[in-house]
Design an enzyme around this catalytic site. Sequence first.
Site, short mmCIF file in Angstrom:
data_model
loop_
_atom_site.label_atom_id
_atom_site.label_comp_id
_atom_site.label_asym_id
_atom_site.label_seq_id
_atom_site.Cartn_x
_atom_site.Cartn_y
_atom_site.Cartn_z
N HIS A 101 1.10 -1.35 0.04
CA HIS A 101 0.09 -0.01 -0.04
C HIS A 101 1.03 1.27 0.03
O HIS A 101 1.00 1.92 1.21
CB HIS A 101 -0.95 -0.12 1.27
CG HIS A 101 -2.24 -0.58 0.90
ND1 HIS A 101 -3.29 -0.09 -0.10
CD2 HIS A 101 -2.89 -1.97 1.28
CE1 HIS A 101 -4.18 -1.03 -0.26
NE2 HIS A 101 -3.83 -1.95 0.84
N ASP A 106 -4.89 1.87 1.88
CA ASP A 106 -5.45 1.67 3.17
C ASP A 106 -5.87 2.57 4.10
O ASP A 106 -6.83 2.26 4.98
CB ASP A 106 -4.04 0.59 3.68
CG ASP A 106 -2.98 1.59 3.91
OD1 ASP A 106 -2.85 2.52 3.12
OD2 ASP A 106 -1.96 1.34 4.72
N TYR A 298 -7.80 8.34 -17.79
CA TYR A 298 -8.80 9.07 -16.98
C TYR A 298 -9.01 10.53 -17.30
O TYR A 298 -8.17 11.13 -17.94
CB TYR A 298 -8.32 9.22 -15.23
CG TYR A 298 -8.03 7.99 -14.86
CD1 TYR A 298 -8.61 6.69 -15.38
CD2 TYR A 298 -7.30 7.63 -13.56
CE1 TYR A 298 -8.41 5.34 -14.59
CE2 TYR A 298 -6.91 6.58 -12.89
CZ TYR A 298 -7.57 5.33 -13.41
OH TYR A 298 -7.51 4.30 -12.67
N GLU A 372 -0.28 8.21 11.30
CA GLU A 372 -1.43 7.59 11.58
C GLU A 372 -2.52 8.74 12.00
O GLU A 372 -3.63 8.31 12.36
CB GLU A 372 -1.26 6.22 12.32
CG GLU A 372 -0.94 5.16 11.35
CD GLU A 372 -0.48 3.84 12.10
OE1 GLU A 372 0.18 3.93 13.15
OE2 GLU A 372 -0.52 2.71 11.61
#
Length: 396
Positions: A101, A106, A298, A372
């Site tokens: 990741h 994630d 895209y 985090e």
Amino acid sequence: MENSLKKNIDGMKDWLVEIRREIHMHPELGFEEFETANLVCKWLEKFGLKVKKGMAKTGLVGLLEGKRPGKTIAIRADMDALPLDEANSVPYASRIKGKMHACGHDAHVTILLGVAKYFSPLKDRVKGNIKWIFQPAEEGGAGGKVMAEEGALENPKVDAIFGAHVFPFLAVGKVGFYEKEGLAATDRFTIKVIGKGGHAASPHVTKDPILAAGHLISQIHSIVSRNINPLESGVITIGKVQGGTAFNIIPDEVELLGTVRSLNAQVREELKTRLEQVTRGVTGALGMDYRFDYQDGYPVLVNDPEMSKLVASACSEGIGKENVELLKPSMGGEDFAYYLQKVPGAFFRLGCRNEGKGIIHPYHSSLFDVDEDVLPFGVEMFVRIINRFLDMEIVA
Ligand SMILES: [Zn+2]
Ligand SMILES: [Zn+2]
């Protein structure tokens, strides 16, 4: 209410970290996110949401139908990882060889689950509906396009959609937003220069495609500087050149692969048209043939200016104006653009950088990581945006 909102979300941090690490240790590539989808499904069901599985192969949609009538807001996370080995030696490093990741998806999945956990006990007070879209394959597979085609924005019809990406160029605790254009259209091309091979010592009886490719490369790099209005943006990069086998052989062919980036339809068309004209002209002048293959990727990601304002204002309310930055568009791409072609919405950035902890590496690096603290922070920003869009008092 403000205090209890922050307290409620801060109290989730350990749970969020645990989920993020679980996903981080078990990365899955695009359209193969089966275990990730199972984990998402388990929690959404636990939170009492209606879940629709198996969209776009591994994608899923969760729905919270509020007890009071109102609009429908969607929030979206991408679930896929990338094909590279993780070089971080953290205890939660990838356990799967060749997968990582490295783009922070994630964290996106985890943040959306945090939002579901937050609203789950507040159903009676929710005005309108909240929809969670978990999509596969953002990294080149256009999973977002497939989700939109398979009806992720219908039943109930979504009035606005919001998506966020962690952002290693901003410190954790900051939000970045785009006024309108956020990311580029990302096309790719393959050009084959077709000559006639032979002995390196007898170039006069060959048609040397390597010489032609050399001229072609320098002419291609004049397109952006000479054909595009200097106040517009465009990129043409040739990322791969392939041709020849030995020092004394003139090959038959040379192949060039590259990408074209633009922020509006007009520049996109100009770049594509000029690329083929220049290829035809240069190869023709040198007596060669060519094959030109161009694939649209895209589309340009275009935020709805009103929805961008809503993001900036709702986030500022929680973290102060000084922590919300207007960003210039990037020439990278995002398949969130497909949702924005169908419904208004906004794509924004959540800072995840922390110099003190050495979390400084860019996306797709084998050393990429996120602070985090972005997990509870991201939950809070989405909760604020949802409250604002559904016109609810902050509930906590
Ligand atoms: Zn990526
Ligand atoms: Zn990404």
